[in-house]
Design an enzyme around this catalytic site. Structure first.
Site, PDB file in Angstrom:
ATOM      1  N   LYS B  13      15.122  -6.994   1.073  1.00 17.95           N
ATOM      2  CA  LYS B  13      13.939  -7.071   1.570  1.00 17.95           C
ATOM      3  C   LYS B  13      13.645  -8.518   2.077  1.00 17.95           C
ATOM      4  O   LYS B  13      14.057  -9.659   1.760  1.00 17.95           O
ATOM      5  CB  LYS B  13      12.891  -7.227   0.236  1.00 17.95           C
ATOM      6  CG  LYS B  13      11.439  -6.749   0.091  1.00 17.95           C
ATOM      7  CD  LYS B  13      11.350  -5.426   0.467  1.00 17.95           C
ATOM      8  CE  LYS B  13      10.048  -4.840   0.111  1.00 17.95           C
ATOM      9  NZ  LYS B  13       9.985  -3.595   0.306  1.00 17.95           N
ATOM     10  N   THR B  60      14.290  -1.783  -2.692  1.00 19.82           N
ATOM     11  CA  THR B  60      13.696  -3.213  -2.240  1.00 19.82           C
ATOM     12  C   THR B  60      12.409  -3.597  -2.943  1.00 19.82           C
ATOM     13  O   THR B  60      12.316  -4.743  -2.761  1.00 19.82           O
ATOM     14  CB  THR B  60      13.717  -3.251  -0.748  1.00 19.82           C
ATOM     15  OG1 THR B  60      12.759  -2.433  -0.223  1.00 19.82           O
ATOM     16  CG2 THR B  60      15.017  -2.975  -0.037  1.00 19.82           C
ATOM     17  N   HIS B 246      13.242 -27.738  27.667  1.00 20.43           N
ATOM     18  CA  HIS B 246      13.536 -28.299  28.830  1.00 20.43           C
ATOM     19  C   HIS B 246      12.376 -28.892  29.438  1.00 20.43           C
ATOM     20  O   HIS B 246      11.122 -28.250  29.338  1.00 20.43           O
ATOM     21  CB  HIS B 246      13.851 -27.327  29.885  1.00 20.43           C
ATOM     22  CG  HIS B 246      15.445 -26.789  29.819  1.00 20.43           C
ATOM     23  ND1 HIS B 246      16.326 -27.800  29.748  1.00 20.43           N
ATOM     24  CD2 HIS B 246      15.940 -25.585  29.046  1.00 20.43           C
ATOM     25  CE1 HIS B 246      17.617 -27.021  29.565  1.00 20.43           C
ATOM     26  NE2 HIS B 246      17.295 -25.867  29.260  1.00 20.43           N
TER      27      HIS B 246
END
Lengths: 291, 291, 291, 291
Positions: B13, B60, B246
């Site tokens: 999950k 899950t 950058h």
């Protein structure tokens, strides 16, 4: 159905990113300022739209270049001052058909670590919106991305119930929101006074939110606006945009567990959104403040 | 071309969001912890994949429920302790075909404003990855979203030039990066010792970055790892993932302006990415630390 | 604790964006190709990391320049061919310490409207990952962002129940997923054969998903992989990454309404994630296919 | 400075996600509709804001419940019809202080694969905005996320040059944009007529963009609006929001390569943004169409 005409229009450059590093060679102590600038221009642009005549059309690429060049010439300083300088340039020093400019600015905070190094901090974004029509300038300052969480004392009950209402009433829930606020100044300030004003306004919002005991998110919104105006006499109006950050309690009863507001599940969407304006009755008219 | 077979597989999950508010009725001072939990299970799952036999497949949805129920039963505490508790539950208390569990956790920081209210802070995300195979547990702690900016002293020159190299050499540029680091512990700690270890590691990374004078981003990466191991004897290995943020200088020469590293333009992409590992020669083998 | 050493490392340029417009002056029919390229290099980079010696370090800026220059010299064509060309350049024509290169490419589809105009289509992303060590090249093709929704016939029942299991069993639910698949080729193809192979593989995935009646998402995953290998003899291995797009039914009982799988609420997180590999037993070893 | 008063305000629920699967048991052919709904209410809300009196405050949770319940009772059908039904419910069937409602809706397209399975398609988002004040309803339809790319024939030259203008003139560049358009109807339609109107409008936008030869993006904007009104007599007004998708040519001269508009670099930000309105002179007044 009548003739087709061309109505309101505007254009500009969105999200010019700019970092300015100021070098103090003597002390070795550098400064860092990180902002995002958006320009919007209005005026008579029938030429390019209707006639393919670009003579008076300033490319948005030139807006962007002006952002960087003005930052080099004059530094940035306070958002409002930089925005005003850029607005004046666009209205006075470029194409004659430009009648007004709006500059929206965001500042992204970094914390100083030492003389030359910084660490990004993301708990708030300071904003400013400057509008200028060639004669008058209007200034709106704001904050964005301010997430606040009150873990106690928020109530919501006795509300209207229609056939689709299932929300339980509560007298003690958590309440969190992501504040975007903008406040209109009655007069232009200058330099560090902008910063002082911003910090006072931000602190008022945080203090109000963190101490109020409310019966609705609407009540919080109104209190935020009212107390900000009370504490800052030079402000004329406050606009608040407050999406809820919902945190419903997990249902743990299938596991034999109670959950007294302790285990919460943050939910992104859908979310409630409250918007409202608080203002002084006799304040100067907003003019083009909000365009 | 031979028979078709079923190979490595895992499931779990992703991104269970959880906020825990702890109420101290006596002092009126509440606590707030905001985490995201992801589970991954491996074992013998041929049944559901090949034969439509789900007898040993734990949904899950049950992973998610366990996250909330365990948080209610035991609190959260340090990420590593909570991850280990959840991993043990999934391996020992659920389906017999589960051989191992990995729990990845992130903690999103809030700053206390007063006894009950908090403000979100977003300058770093603490992470932990716990792996457990029924017998042995491995712990990896980390930091994510740590943006650092060095405004002076970074060099990059004397590099290899091929036919497509146009990058100018520099002996004094700005250098910024967004650090994701993970470090492997030689032993499991407990409770507050996890926090102390995390803070020491984080501070080492910040301190190293903010004081080093480097000739390449690679040199910074190596120094970050080496000094972290030097300052924390209980760590075996550090992995660093460092995308450049950058900031090339704007070209202002068309406007008759120089730009000595002052007006910079943040660029999102493309960006350089440096990745590397620094480790102790005689450290215990990593086992399933990195799965 | 022993000496500190420098371990695995790599570097490169992430997300070089590139659009190529091919002009056919004669026909007036232009082409449009929109891709994103990421480079990763490995080799002996002790120089820059340990010794401040950049002599053999190729700047990532040069990686980027090579992407654009090679596209101009040779066009793009099929992702795999372009990736191989770039990988060979980086390994053979640049710094001697570079031992291998990996190029990851994504193609963003546009649909032709007329001879020169196109409309963006976002229903799938074609990917390729090329690895080259100076002698051998490995090719992996893939698809990303493929969302499929099956409104009938998906079952999930008879699963393992632990103390935290509350999920109801179902014999007819909706099931949706966002597929990321990658498949390893046994041999390098060339030119249009890459495209034909991609389209056959994609169509196999869509056809399998849209016709299968399954008892779990795991069974779907396995079937997707198996049938892809069965239909494409030149593939050696398939790796699947399948996050669920959960759509639980809204609870309308408070309003006196039933909801037989009709009104569904899409949930972003948390979500289940299934990952698995299906491969031929006697296929060539993967080598550096997956690095 | 005068008394502090409470000004404009509104509230609602943002981004209610809803998928409706219609089951045709006889034919076995299911339908799938995927929408996002946002509600906004205005009226007299002084009670909750000023006095802590919630008697007439309808929780946003009830807005959300209404979305799902109305979809179950009546289906969805065309966005405009669903929005109008929801607006009427909120104004007439809930709290008496609600004066008007605005419903904003988005539809996310899926393509049918077979009788029960679908594949997501993301090349456009259909939108609708319905406003209702208890007596009159206004309808605005729109499209969002429509990216179009013209690879030939776009010009931009003879524009205004200020001291910061460096943009080169061009007589044949690529031009791409991401269109958001909204058009105001003079009358309410019903059922499939909404769909036909939408498709005609969308096709007009695509056709105009893909065939025009323009001297500025402004000229394209105006033509899109004008031709849409010309082709759809029942529309009163069109509003266009068009961010540029910039694609400057890569500079390949350092590598001895020319680049005649072939190798382009997509740039996310900053970007130019054009906004404008085209309308009929004698059209009915917009009323609350745009709130």
């Amino acid at each position: 159905m009548g003739d087709i005409v061309f109505g309101d229009n505007q254009y500009g450059k969105v999200a010019c990113r700019l970092v300015r590093v100021s070098h103090d060679g003597q002390s070795g102590r550098n400064g860092l300022q990180d902002i995002t600038v958006t320009t919007t221009l209005a005026g008579d642009f029938d030429g390019p739209h209707l006639h393919g005549d670009n003579r008076h059309l300033l490319p948005t690429d030139s807006h962007k270049n002006a952002v960087y060049a003005l930052a080099r010439r004059h530094g940035i300083g306070q958002l409002e001052d930089f925005g005003l300088r850029l607005a004046r340039h666009l209205v006075h020093d470029t194409a004659p058909t430009i009648r007004r400019a709006r500059i929206h600015l965001q500042e992204h905070p970094w914390q100083r670590v030492n003389a030359t190094a910084f660490r990004r901090y993301s708990g708030e974004t300071r904003t400013a919106t400057i509008t200028y029509d060639g004669t008058t300038a209007w200034a709106v300052t704001g904050i964005d991305d301010l997430a606040l969480f009150q873990t106690a004392g928020s109530q919501f009950h006795s509300f209207f119930k229609d056939r689709y209402t299932t929300l339980p009433e509560t007298t003690d829930r958590s309440y969190a929101t992501l504040i975007r606020a903008q406040w209109r100044h009655t007069d232009l300030l200058e330099g560090e006074a902008w910063r002082a004003s911003y910090e006072q306004s931000r602190d008022s919002l945080i203090d109000t939110f963190c101490t109020i005991r409310s019966t609705s998110t609407q009540q919080v919104l109104h209190a935020l606006g009212r107390r900000l105006l009370e504490s800052c006499p030079s402000l004329a109006e406050v606009r608040l945009h407050m999406p809820n950050l919902h945190h419903p309690a997990a249902d743990l009863t299938p596991f034999g567990l109670d959950n007294p507001g302790e285990i919460l599940i943050p939910i992104d969407r859908p979310h409630g959104l409250m918007e409202g304006t608080v203002l002084r009755e006799n304040a100067p008219a907003p003019g083009l403040s909000w365009w």
